[in-house]
Write a protein that holds these residues in place. Structure first.
Motif, mmCIF file in Angstrom:
data_model
loop_
_atom_site.group_PDB
_atom_site.id
_atom_site.type_symbol
_atom_site.label_atom_id
_atom_site.label_comp_id
_atom_site.label_asym_id
_atom_site.label_seq_id
_atom_site.Cartn_x
_atom_site.Cartn_y
_atom_site.Cartn_z
ATOM 1 N N ALA A 97 -8.818 9.939 -3.882
ATOM 2 C CA ALA A 97 -8.327 8.737 -3.212
ATOM 3 C C ALA A 97 -9.413 8.321 -2.231
ATOM 4 N N TYR A 98 -9.505 7.050 -1.984
ATOM 5 C CA TYR A 98 -10.590 6.568 -1.148
ATOM 6 C C TYR A 98 -10.074 5.817 0.069
ATOM 7 N N ILE A 99 -10.842 5.912 1.130
ATOM 8 C CA ILE A 99 -10.461 5.218 2.350
ATOM 9 C C ILE A 99 -11.713 4.776 3.107
ATOM 10 N N CYS A 100 -11.624 3.627 3.745
ATOM 11 C CA CYS A 100 -12.749 3.116 4.525
ATOM 12 C C CYS A 100 -12.994 4.031 5.727
ATOM 13 N N PRO A 101 -14.236 4.155 6.128
ATOM 14 C CA PRO A 101 -14.530 4.898 7.362
ATOM 15 C C PRO A 101 -14.164 4.046 8.573
ATOM 16 N N ASP A 102 -12.879 3.892 8.779
ATOM 17 C CA ASP A 102 -12.376 2.960 9.774
ATOM 18 C C ASP A 102 -11.036 3.476 10.312
ATOM 19 N N ALA A 103 -10.927 3.541 11.606
ATOM 20 C CA ALA A 103 -9.725 4.091 12.223
ATOM 21 C C ALA A 103 -8.469 3.317 11.824
ATOM 22 N N GLU A 104 -8.616 2.025 11.677
ATOM 23 C CA GLU A 104 -7.479 1.183 11.336
ATOM 24 C C GLU A 104 -6.949 1.539 9.934
ATOM 25 N N CYS A 105 -7.855 1.754 9.011
ATOM 26 C CA CYS A 105 -7.460 2.094 7.650
ATOM 27 C C CYS A 105 -6.783 3.469 7.611
ATOM 28 N N LEU A 106 -7.310 4.374 8.407
ATOM 29 C CA LEU A 106 -6.732 5.712 8.465
ATOM 30 C C LEU A 106 -5.304 5.645 9.004
ATOM 31 N N ARG A 107 -5.126 4.843 10.035
ATOM 32 C CA ARG A 107 -3.793 4.675 10.618
ATOM 33 C C ARG A 107 -2.822 4.090 9.605
ATOM 34 N N ARG A 108 -3.281 3.049 8.923
ATOM 35 C CA ARG A 108 -2.418 2.394 7.947
ATOM 36 C C ARG A 108 -2.055 3.339 6.809
ATOM 37 N N ALA A 109 -3.055 4.074 6.353
ATOM 38 C CA ALA A 109 -2.825 5.012 5.253
ATOM 39 C C ALA A 109 -1.783 6.051 5.650
ATOM 40 N N LYS A 159 0.519 5.783 8.052
ATOM 41 C CA LYS A 159 1.804 5.130 8.274
ATOM 42 C C LYS A 159 2.538 4.911 6.951
ATOM 43 N N ARG A 160 1.794 4.505 5.957
ATOM 44 C CA ARG A 160 2.399 4.206 4.660
ATOM 45 C C ARG A 160 2.390 5.411 3.728
ATOM 46 N N ASN A 161 1.875 6.518 4.233
ATOM 47 C CA ASN A 161 1.798 7.725 3.412
ATOM 48 C C ASN A 161 1.011 7.455 2.127
ATOM 49 N N ALA A 162 0.015 6.623 2.258
ATOM 50 C CA ALA A 162 -0.698 6.126 1.086
ATOM 51 C C ALA A 162 -1.491 7.206 0.357
ATOM 52 N N LEU A 163 -2.047 8.120 1.105
ATOM 53 C CA LEU A 163 -2.814 9.188 0.444
ATOM 54 C C LEU A 163 -1.893 10.040 -0.424
ATOM 55 N N ALA A 164 -0.760 10.407 0.137
ATOM 56 C CA ALA A 164 0.193 11.229 -0.608
ATOM 57 C C ALA A 164 0.697 10.497 -1.844
ATOM 58 N N ARG A 165 0.897 9.205 -1.695
ATOM 59 C CA ARG A 165 1.384 8.431 -2.831
ATOM 60 C C ARG A 165 0.341 8.329 -3.925
ATOM 61 N N THR A 166 -0.907 8.161 -3.513
ATOM 62 C CA THR A 166 -1.977 8.036 -4.490
ATOM 63 C C THR A 166 -2.233 9.358 -5.202
ATOM 64 N N LEU A 167 -2.185 10.427 -4.411
ATOM 65 C CA LEU A 167 -2.507 11.736 -4.988
ATOM 66 C C LEU A 167 -1.283 12.440 -5.569
ATOM 67 N N LYS A 168 -0.114 11.893 -5.259
ATOM 68 C CA LYS A 168 1.157 12.418 -5.782
ATOM 69 C C LYS A 168 1.486 13.836 -5.292
ATOM 70 N N VAL A 169 0.945 14.171 -4.159
ATOM 71 C CA VAL A 169 1.284 15.438 -3.504
ATOM 72 C C VAL A 169 1.357 15.184 -2.000
ATOM 73 N N PRO A 170 2.096 16.019 -1.284
ATOM 74 C CA PRO A 170 2.129 15.862 0.172
ATOM 75 C C PRO A 170 0.753 16.089 0.783
#
Ligand SMILES: [Zn+2]
Length: 99
Positions: free
Chosen positions: A53-65, A67-78
Motif C-alpha cells: 500500500a502506498y502513502i504520500c510522505p505527508d502528515a496530512e495523508c498519514l492522518r487521513r489514512a 482515520k479511515r483505516n485505509a491501510l488496513a482496508r487496502t492490505l485486508k489485515v489489521p
C-alpha cells in the motif's frame, strides 16, 4: 534476443496514496507491505515481497489514512499503531507559510 515478452501481460498498477488517493509516482510514495507472514511493516526498500500500500510522505495523508483505516482496508489485515508510528518521521507536517 531481449525482445518484449509476449503472452504474459502484467498490468501495472498505479501507485495511489491511501490517504489522498492521488497517483504520484514522482513524489516517491512510501510503501507499506503485508508480508507473507501477514505482518504489516513499512518497507523502505520498496522491494519487500507481499501486498503493498502506498502513502504520500505527508502528515496530512498519514492522518487521513489512519482515520479511515485505509491501510488496513487496502492490505485486508489489521494495521497496528506501530506501523503509523514508523511512518511518522517520513511524513512531516507541511507549513502553510512556506516561501
Ligand atoms: Zn497522499
Amino acid at each position: 534476443m531481449g525482445g518484449p515478452e509476449k503472452g504474459l501481460t502484467r498490468r501495472k498498477r498505479p501507485r495511489t496514496c491511501v490517504g489522498c488517493g492521488a497517483e504520484s509516482p514522482k513524489r516517491g510514495l512510501l510503501r507499506v507491505v503485508r508480508g507473507p507472514d501477514g505482518k504489516v511493516a513499512y518497507d523502505p526498500t520498496g522491494k519487500a515481497p507481499g501486498r503493498g500500500a502506498y502513502i504520500c510522505p505527508d502528515a496530512e495523508c498519514l492522518r487521513r489514512a489512519k482515520k479511515r483505516n485505509a491501510l488496513a482496508r487496502t492490505l485486508k489485515v489489521p494495521v497496528p499503531e506501530s506501523v503509523y508510528e514508523e511512518l511518522k518521521p517520513f511524513c512531516p507536517e507541511k507549513t502553510e507559510d512556506d516561501p
